[in-house]
Scaffold this motif. Structure first.
Motif, mmCIF file in Angstrom:
data_model
loop_
_atom_site.group_PDB
_atom_site.id
_atom_site.type_symbol
_atom_site.label_atom_id
_atom_site.label_comp_id
_atom_site.label_asym_id
_atom_site.label_seq_id
_atom_site.Cartn_x
_atom_site.Cartn_y
_atom_site.Cartn_z
ATOM 1 N N LYS A 146 -12.127 10.637 11.749
ATOM 2 C CA LYS A 146 -11.543 9.341 12.110
ATOM 3 C C LYS A 146 -11.686 9.161 13.617
ATOM 4 O O LYS A 146 -11.287 10.052 14.378
ATOM 5 C CB LYS A 146 -10.070 9.290 11.730
ATOM 6 N N LYS B 66 -10.110 6.371 -3.795
ATOM 7 C CA LYS B 66 -9.168 7.385 -3.301
ATOM 8 C C LYS B 66 -7.789 6.961 -3.789
ATOM 9 O O LYS B 66 -7.363 5.826 -3.568
ATOM 10 C CB LYS B 66 -9.263 7.394 -1.776
ATOM 11 N N LYS C 280 -3.748 7.503 -3.754
ATOM 12 C CA LYS C 280 -2.695 8.059 -2.901
ATOM 13 C C LYS C 280 -1.637 8.685 -3.795
ATOM 14 O O LYS C 280 -1.034 7.972 -4.627
ATOM 15 C CB LYS C 280 -2.086 6.946 -2.048
ATOM 16 N N THR D 253 -9.094 2.411 -1.555
ATOM 17 C CA THR D 253 -7.903 3.180 -1.910
ATOM 18 C C THR D 253 -7.079 2.440 -2.953
ATOM 19 O O THR D 253 -6.699 1.275 -2.739
ATOM 20 C CB THR D 253 -7.041 3.456 -0.662
ATOM 21 N N ASP E 85 -5.527 11.622 -2.051
ATOM 22 C CA ASP E 85 -5.008 11.966 -0.719
ATOM 23 C C ASP E 85 -3.515 12.229 -0.869
ATOM 24 O O ASP E 85 -2.757 11.348 -1.291
ATOM 25 C CB ASP E 85 -5.248 10.801 0.250
ATOM 26 N N HIS F 268 0.888 -1.172 0.000
ATOM 27 C CA HIS F 268 0.000 0.000 0.000
ATOM 28 C C HIS F 268 0.918 1.211 0.000
ATOM 29 O O HIS F 268 1.505 1.564 1.021
ATOM 30 C CB HIS F 268 -0.885 -0.062 1.255
ATOM 31 N N ASP G 275 -7.761 16.039 6.942
ATOM 32 C CA ASP G 275 -7.605 14.731 7.594
ATOM 33 C C ASP G 275 -6.637 14.878 8.769
ATOM 34 O O ASP G 275 -7.061 15.042 9.918
ATOM 35 C CB ASP G 275 -7.116 13.687 6.579
ATOM 36 N N ASN H 175 -1.643 13.349 1.691
ATOM 37 C CA ASN H 175 -1.018 13.105 3.000
ATOM 38 C C ASN H 175 0.033 14.169 3.346
ATOM 39 O O ASN H 175 1.170 13.847 3.702
ATOM 40 C CB ASN H 175 -0.416 11.700 3.099
HETATM 41 O O1 LIG Z 1 -6.382 8.746 4.975
HETATM 42 C C1 LIG Z 1 -5.271 8.380 5.250
HETATM 43 O O2 LIG Z 1 -4.387 9.196 5.230
HETATM 44 C C2 LIG Z 1 -4.944 7.000 5.679
HETATM 45 C C3 LIG Z 1 -5.637 5.862 5.117
HETATM 46 C C4 LIG Z 1 -7.017 5.892 4.786
HETATM 47 C C5 LIG Z 1 -7.208 5.146 3.695
HETATM 48 C C6 LIG Z 1 -5.961 4.747 3.230
HETATM 49 O O3 LIG Z 1 -5.701 4.063 2.263
HETATM 50 O O4 LIG Z 1 -5.021 5.256 4.021
#
Ligand SMILES: O=C(O)C[C@H]1C=CC(=O)O1
Ligand SMILES: [Mn+2]
Length: 429
Positions: A319, A213, A215, A187, A244, A68, A295, A246
């Motif tokens: 969350k 979603k 990444k 994801t 996302d 992942h 987030d 991050n």
């Molecule tokens: O949202 C995040 O940052 C963390 C998480 C949530 C789904 C995923 O794949 O990672």
């Protein structure tokens, strides 16, 4: 008032020798039973308050179904801290806390979660009234700053125990479920566009997910945007695409990235810049039609208030672990609702256990306009629940049954626990 004065006030007086009472008005002996009737007293029963007797923790390491790939780490296993609380009446409660990629996502690691519980939270809670969940939550906030994931794991076990003792679901304890199922995203994070497209097509064909979603944030902005555009054009209107980052982009990168993502058909961008850059988040939220979701910026209700007040997001990714538990997450939800923001049920990639707990809370929320991403158990090679959570028809179903509605498969726990005795290979096996 002295005991003697009290006795006179009630019209009773103790005789020294016999220890029985005389009614001064009528000068006749009265029996203990008559005395109780006279005093309108109930027979004295010893009410046993159920207490918290024992809190045990352990860490499970469960491999993921594929790497992942996130901007800060690539996950190949997920470490889940399990909590089991035993109560004095024989009841039990279960909870879980996870983070992502060791210490790379946030300030807690699986090891720190476990040690915060064992060293500080559990000793403070032992002996307290089991049903006083709010008191337990407040006490945890007094004995430890931060450590929200550790508090969450314990708090879930307290709610689970209370629900089981009362024979009701945790959703019921939060006022009752208004949903039986919720939309659930997946994801795409294999690290490869073609693999992601094949994965998404399979998810759509099997009715598992149609919200994805992606990444991003690891590559150059232009490369990430090209990756998103390829996936969106392959899937078309059958899929909702979100990303996302991050926290990886600078404000300058985000200023370029957001309009390009919007042109590629992406609907939402999650935490594009660092959590503490609320000014930057506010500018991005204001300046682009694409939805901006907070987030990592949401560490509980105080953060939620700051984000809402600064206009630093269109959507809250709520969350339970990041909020500090179900109660604090409910407060984050309330702030988001009051501010007119969109809501999304987020995950810390928990196993089925905390996924069940999150579902109990999100089932009580009137509108989750952006759905949920409570797919954690599906990313793992093993499900630790005796009855896995049900995913069908693009939704995740809210577990029924008392407490959080989850029971563990003891064999899986034995197999995946980090501290299990080393297995000895026996010739011929
Ligand atoms: O949202 C995040 O940052 C963390 C998480 C949530 C789904 C995923 O794949 O990672
Ligand atoms: Mn996120």
């Amino acid at each position: 008032m002295t005991t003697r004065a009290a006795a006179h006030r009630t019209g009773l007086r103790r005789t020294a020798r016999q220890g029985i009472a005389r009614d001064p008005a009528h000068h006749r002996q009265i029996t203990p039973l008559a005395r109780m009737v006279r005093l309108n007293a109930k027979p004295r029963t010893v009410t046993q308050v159920t207490t918290i007797d024992r809190i045990d923790t352990l860490i499970l390491d469960i491999p993921t179904i594929r790497g992942h790939v996130l901007s800060m780490a690539t996950m190949r296993t997920q470490a889940a801290v399990l909590v089991r609380i035993r109560f004095s009446d024989g009841s039990e409660g279960l909870g879980e806390g996870t983070t992502i990629g060791g210490l790379s996502y946030g300030p807690e690691s699986p090891e720190s979660i476990r040690s915060a519980i064992d060293t500080y939270l559990a000793p403070a809670l032992i002996g307290r009234a089991a049903d006083d969940v709010n008191g337990g939550v407040q006490l945890m906030d007094h004995v430890a700053r931060g450590n929200r994931i550790a508090k969450t794991a314990v708090e879930i076990a307290l709610w689970d125990g209370l629900g089981k003792r009362l024979g009701v679901s945790v959703a019921q304890l939060f006022g009752g479920a208004v949903h039986t199922r919720l939309p659930v995203a997946w994801t795409l994070a294999s690290g490869n566009s073609d693999t992601d497209i094949a994965e998404a097509e399979q998810m759509i064909a099997t009715g598992r997910h149609r919200i994805f979603k992606l990444k991003i944030g690891k590559r150059a902005v232009a490369d990430d945007v090209a990756h998103v555009a390829r996936i969106k054009s392959a899937l078309g209107d059958a899929a909702s695409i979100r990303v996302d980052v991050n926290q990886t982009w600078t404000l300058t990168e985000a200023r370029r990235g957001l309009p390009a993502l919007q042109d590629a058909g992406c609907e939402l961008v999650e935490q594009p810049v660092a959590a503490r850059y609320l000014g930057a988040m506010a500018e991005l939220t204001r300046s682009h039609a694409i939805a901006v979701m907070a987030d990592e910026a949401l560490g509980g209700p105080e953060d939620a208030l700051a984000v809402a007040a600064k206009g630093a997001a269109d959507v809250f990714a709520v969350k339970i672990a990041q909020s500090g538990g179900l109660k604090r997450a409910a407060e984050v939800v309330a702030i988001g609702q009051a501010a007119g923001l969109g809501l999304y049920g987020g995950t810390m990639l928990e196993t089925g256990l905390s996924t069940a707990a999150a579902l109990q809370l999100f089932a009580t929320v009137e509108r989750l306009d952006w759905g949920t991403e409570l797919f954690g158990p599906l990313l793992l090679t093993a499900d630790i629940l005796a009855q896995p959570i049900i995913y069908r028809d693009f939704h995740v179903e809210v577990p029924t049954g008392p407490g959080i509605g989850a029971t563990l498969d003891p064999y899986k726990i034995e197999f995946y626990r980090r501290d299990r005795a080393p297995r000895i290979a026996v010739a011929g096996e």
